[in-house]
Design an enzyme around this catalytic site. Structure first.
Site, mmCIF file in Angstrom:
data_model
loop_
_atom_site.group_PDB
_atom_site.id
_atom_site.type_symbol
_atom_site.label_atom_id
_atom_site.label_comp_id
_atom_site.label_asym_id
_atom_site.label_seq_id
_atom_site.Cartn_x
_atom_site.Cartn_y
_atom_site.Cartn_z
ATOM 1 N N LYS A 60 0.785 -1.232 0.000
ATOM 2 C CA LYS A 60 0.000 0.000 0.000
ATOM 3 C C LYS A 60 0.821 1.290 0.000
ATOM 4 C CE LYS A 60 -4.508 -1.085 0.175
ATOM 5 N NZ LYS A 60 -5.528 -0.457 -0.687
ATOM 6 N N SER A 311 0.425 -9.863 -1.184
ATOM 7 C CA SER A 311 0.200 -8.424 -1.008
ATOM 8 C C SER A 311 0.536 -7.885 0.369
ATOM 9 C CB SER A 311 -1.259 -8.082 -1.335
ATOM 10 O OG SER A 311 -2.138 -8.832 -0.506
#
Length: 332
Positions: A60, A311
């Site tokens: 992120k 992720s």
């Protein structure tokens, strides 16, 4: 769905490359490591793109910093705000810290403690609101209006998508003959960015998005022809449960991704367990969804070369499991 690029305001390769320049020295160029055990199990050559090793524990920061770094001093004078289940909150907190600006994050009341702690450690002011992405978005919009803050969106903005696309850029440059890239989908910023980069550099490579069955907002959007609000989301993958796909990310999925596939929670749990036991990687459930798609057979890849985006690794551990890190549990 077509792999042919169509002109509807999609993020271009130039934008991703520009984001990579802004991120130079800010992010970690994460490794793309051979996954021998996983490769043997699925009969393919599999490599793991380990964004669980990224700053703040997930991909992120790429999108958050790419967005925040382009704001003027006047724009950030009062601070920035975002809404997030946790990983984006931490990323925005770090981006704000690097810009030396105030950061407010609106998190769900059931946000994992590990993600709350991470945002607070980086100096963010935390506001709790509801359990859905829509509830926290609305609260963030109210606070932003009242206090003159700039909203840093979690996924549906081209600067966010371009930043996340640097994951795909790194994969395409490191593995020029990759056949398939798997990326998880929550709101779709990561998978959209990966597709935007990979499809422009390696047009023959397939890009497939992976969602939990209990929060398949992008799959539903594609079936419906436009984003549609889910009446309920339920999954152990807390980072993959927005109740509606973004409009811009939907367009990327529709035009650039070869498919969007769903996996059940049991498969995700099994994948997280396998990754920690066999590959020694601490991976949160959201980050294990792509591996789950391979192990469960939802994505067929026999004989191929497959890059799997892991992720994030912000996995919570209760006190009773503190001495047993090899037994992943829910991020609670």
């Amino acid at each position: 769905m077509s792999g042919v690029v169509q002109g509807r305001g999609l993020v271009g390769l130039t934008e991703v490359e520009s984001a990579a320049k802004r991120l130079n020295g800010i992010i970690v160029p994460t490794p793309l490591i051979p996954a021998d055990v996983l490769s043997e199990k699925v009969g393919a050559q599999v490599r793991l793109k380990c964004e669980n090793l990224q700053r703040t524990g997930s991909f992120k920061i790429r999108g958050a910093y790419n967005f925040v770094s382009q704001l003027s001093d006047d724009q950030v004078a009062n601070g920035i705000i975002t809404y997030s289940s946790g990983n984006h909150a931490q990323a925005v907190a770090l981006a704000g810290k690097l810009r030396d600006v105030r950061v407010v994050v609106v998190m769900p009341t059931d946000a994992p403690q590990v993600k709350r702690d991470g945002a607070e450690r980086l100096g963010a002011e935390i506001v709790f609101e509801g359990t859905t992405s829509v509830e926290r978005m609305k609260r963030a919009e109210i606070i932003a209006e009242e206090e003159g803050l700039i909203i840093v969106p979690p996924f549906d903005h081209r600067h966010i998508i371009a930043g996340q696309g640097t994951v795909g850029l790194e994969v395409a440059r490191a593995w020029k003959d990759v056949d398939m890239v798997l990326a998880p989908i929550g709101g779709g910023g990561l998978a959209s960015g990966v597709a935007a980069a990979v499809k422009r550099i390696l047009p023959s490579a397939r890009v497939i998005g992976i969602e939990p069955e209990g929060a398949a907002s992008m799959r539903r959007a594609l079936d419906n022809g436009s984003p549609i609000l889910l009446p309920k989301v339920e999954t152990i993958a807390d980072g993959l449960k927005p109740v509606i796909a973004g409009q811009l990310t939907f367009e990327h999925a529709n035009d650039l991704m070869d498919d969007v596939v769903t996996v059940d929670d049991e498969s995700i749990r099994d994948a997280a367990t396998m990754l920690v036991h066999k590959h020694k990687l601490v991976v949160e459930f959201s980050g294990a969804a792509t591996t789950a798609a391979l192990l469960s057979g939802r994505v067929k890849c026999e004989g191929g070369r497959v890059a799997v985006v892991i992720s994030g690794g912000n996995l919570g551990m209760p006190a009773e499991c503190a001495e047993c890190p090899a037994a992943p549990i829910g991020a609670t």
